[in-house]
Design a protein around this motif. Structure first.
Motif, PDB file in Angstrom:
ATOM      1  N   ALA A   1     -35.457 -22.243-116.382  1.00  0.00           N
ATOM      2  CA  ALA A   1     -34.358 -21.792-115.530  1.00  0.00           C
ATOM      3  C   ALA A   1     -34.924 -21.080-114.297  1.00  0.00           C
ATOM      4  O   ALA A   1     -35.846 -20.275-114.399  1.00  0.00           O
ATOM      5  CB  ALA A   1     -33.449 -20.843-116.306  1.00  0.00           C
TER       6      ALA A   1
ATOM      7  N   MET B   1     -32.304 -29.392-115.857  1.00  0.00           N
ATOM      8  CA  MET B   1     -31.604 -28.343-116.594  1.00  0.00           C
ATOM      9  C   MET B   1     -30.774 -29.010-117.695  1.00  0.00           C
ATOM     10  O   MET B   1     -29.681 -29.508-117.452  1.00  0.00           O
ATOM     11  CB  MET B   1     -30.722 -27.531-115.629  1.00  0.00           C
ATOM     12  CG  MET B   1     -29.919 -26.403-116.283  1.00  0.00           C
ATOM     13  SD  MET B   1     -30.799 -25.331-117.474  1.00  0.00           S
ATOM     14  CE  MET B   1     -32.143 -24.677-116.500  1.00  0.00           C
TER      15      MET B   1
ATOM     16  N   THR C   1     -27.096 -24.532-114.029  1.00  0.00           N
ATOM     17  CA  THR C   1     -27.562 -23.646-115.107  1.00  0.00           C
ATOM     18  C   THR C   1     -26.413 -22.774-115.587  1.00  0.00           C
ATOM     19  O   THR C   1     -26.230 -22.571-116.784  1.00  0.00           O
ATOM     20  CB  THR C   1     -28.738 -22.778-114.594  1.00  0.00           C
ATOM     21  OG1 THR C   1     -29.740 -23.666-114.088  1.00  0.00           O
ATOM     22  CG2 THR C   1     -29.327 -21.926-115.701  1.00  0.00           C
TER      23      THR C   1
ATOM     24  N   GLY D   1     -26.013 -25.468-118.465  1.00  0.00           N
ATOM     25  CA  GLY D   1     -27.200 -24.930-119.141  1.00  0.00           C
ATOM     26  C   GLY D   1     -26.817 -23.825-120.107  1.00  0.00           C
ATOM     27  O   GLY D   1     -27.131 -23.861-121.300  1.00  0.00           O
ATOM     28  N   SER D   2     -26.096 -22.840-119.583  1.00  0.00           N
ATOM     29  CA  SER D   2     -25.646 -21.709-120.408  1.00  0.00           C
ATOM     30  C   SER D   2     -24.316 -22.001-121.092  1.00  0.00           C
ATOM     31  O   SER D   2     -23.944 -21.302-122.038  1.00  0.00           O
ATOM     32  CB  SER D   2     -25.468 -20.459-119.529  1.00  0.00           C
ATOM     33  OG  SER D   2     -26.699 -20.086-118.952  1.00  0.00           O
TER      34      SER D   2
HETATM   35  O1  LIG Z   1     -30.293 -18.262-120.929  1.00  0.00           O
HETATM   36  C1  LIG Z   1     -31.160 -18.861-120.292  1.00  0.00           C
HETATM   37  O2  LIG Z   1     -31.821 -18.279-119.414  1.00  0.00           O
HETATM   38  C2  LIG Z   1     -31.410 -20.314-120.585  1.00  0.00           C
HETATM   39  C3  LIG Z   1     -31.175 -21.184-119.377  1.00  0.00           C
HETATM   40  C4  LIG Z   1     -29.920 -21.937-119.661  1.00  0.00           C
HETATM   41  C5  LIG Z   1     -29.627 -21.653-121.044  1.00  0.00           C
HETATM   42  N1  LIG Z   1     -30.460 -20.804-121.550  1.00  0.00           N
END
Ligand SMILES: O=C(O)[C@@H]1CCC=N1
Ligand SMILES: NC(=O)C1=CN([C@@H]2O[C@H](COP(=O)(O)OP(=O)(O)OC[C@H]3O[C@@H](n4cnc5c(N)ncnc54)[C@H](O)[C@@H]3O)[C@@H](O)[C@H]2O)C=CC1
Length: 276
Positions: free
Chosen positions: A99, A120, A171, A175-176
């Motif tokens: 990330a 990502m 992200t 991603g999150s």
């Molecule tokens: O939390 C995080 O920094 C990583 C990047 C996206 C998901 N998990």
């Protein structure tokens, strides 16, 4: 068909999700290698996936056609610098899933002119339901882009973005994103228990409802707003619940949450990029 190995540097949560998804898609375990410093994690990776594991990163990347950096952003600079020489020598395609960290920084740590793709992904890759956005550095060939995409597409949906900065938004969104849905599931489950349902029933109904909502949203041509309207009878139960969500400014909370995640992604790039 023989395939040049894919080596993962770091065998944590996200690497495991990608490896599990690749295997489920029929990718041969013999063509997957993982470098992971923790002995216990290496053992789990071997037992769970049958992949080859290495304690030392340098050994793991010998012969690799693709090297996937799956370590925390905090240590990417150090790990990349250690691998600069063998990567300059063997010139594999390098994919970073860290990330925030920008390709210009990674390229510099690796000694320059490396074929780099930043991706990502997200953890549903483990069940071949991932969502990944990709961005390629200048100079990455169409064939290399296709190779990177084919790895991530094996574990779910892929999209390319035109500007690297858009990966901060990705992200924050996908991603999150699984964590946001899990948070809502946790809260729904707890509320259902409070309303008197047995724990197992509360969980089962929560999960199947989340699954059903996602499935109908994916398969229907209607927008989430329209699909919500079909559940919401005038003066009915859903309307009563939605009123509570709206009074608590749920849309505002989501906007602020994604904004915070995108900001943190940029911060990670600033903190652990540059001359980190
Ligand atoms: O939390 C995080 O920094 C990583 C990047 C996206 C998901 N998990
Ligand atoms: N977990 C997620 O949902 C997602 C994570 N990412 C990114 O993936 C990367 C990894 O994240 P996670 O898998 O969640 O973290 P993690 O902490 O589960 O995995 C990182 C792994 O790297 C290993 N490691 C530590 N030092 C190392 C070294 N010098 N060389 C090789 N390996 C080393 C650790 O032992 C650990 O197993 C991060 O950069 C993160 O931003 C990207 C998308 C989603």
């Amino acid at each position: 068909m023989t395939r040049s190995p894919i080596t993962f540097i770091g065998g944590g949560n996200m690497a495991r999700s990608l490896i599990g998804g690749l295997l489920a898609d029929g990718f041969p375990a013999a063509a997957l290698r993982v470098a992971e410093p923790l002995a216990q994690s290496r053992e789990t990776l071997r037992a769970q996936f049958g992949v080859q594991t290495f304690e030392h990163n340098q050994e793991a990347i010998a012969e690799a056609g693709v090297v996937v950096f799956a370590v925390k952003p905090q240590i990417l600079a150090e790990v990349a610098r250690e691998l600069a020489e063998p990567i300059q020598h063997a010139r594999p395609l390098v994919v970073s899933i860290a990330a925030g960290v920008r390709l210009g920084d990674l390229d510099r740590w690796l000694g320059g002119h490396v074929a780099l793709v930043r991706a990502m992904p997200n953890t549903p890759a483990l069940v071949k339901s991932g969502a990944t956005a990709l961005f390629a550095a200048a100079g990455v060939s169409a064939e290399q882009r296709q190779r990177a995409e084919s790895i991530l597409r094996a574990v779910g949906l892929t999209v390319w973005v035109d500007e690297e900065a858009q990966l901060d938004a990705v992200t924050a969104l996908s991603g999150s994103g699984p964590a946001y849905f899990f948070l809502l599931m946790e809260a729904m489950e707890a509320a259902a228990r409070e309303l008197g349902l047995p724990a197992a029933t509360a969980r089962l109904l929560t999960l199947q409802t989340a699954f059903g909502a996602a499935k109908i949203a994916l398969e229907s041509n209607e927008s989430p707003a329209d699909l919500r309207a079909h559940v919401t009878s005038p003066k009915g139960t859903t309307e009563a619940a939605i009123k509570e969500f709206q009074q608590a400014d749920t849309a505002g909370i989501v906007t602020r949450a994604l904004g915070a995640a995108a900001r943190r992604s940029r911060e990670l790039g600033d903190l652990f990029g540059g001359d980190a």
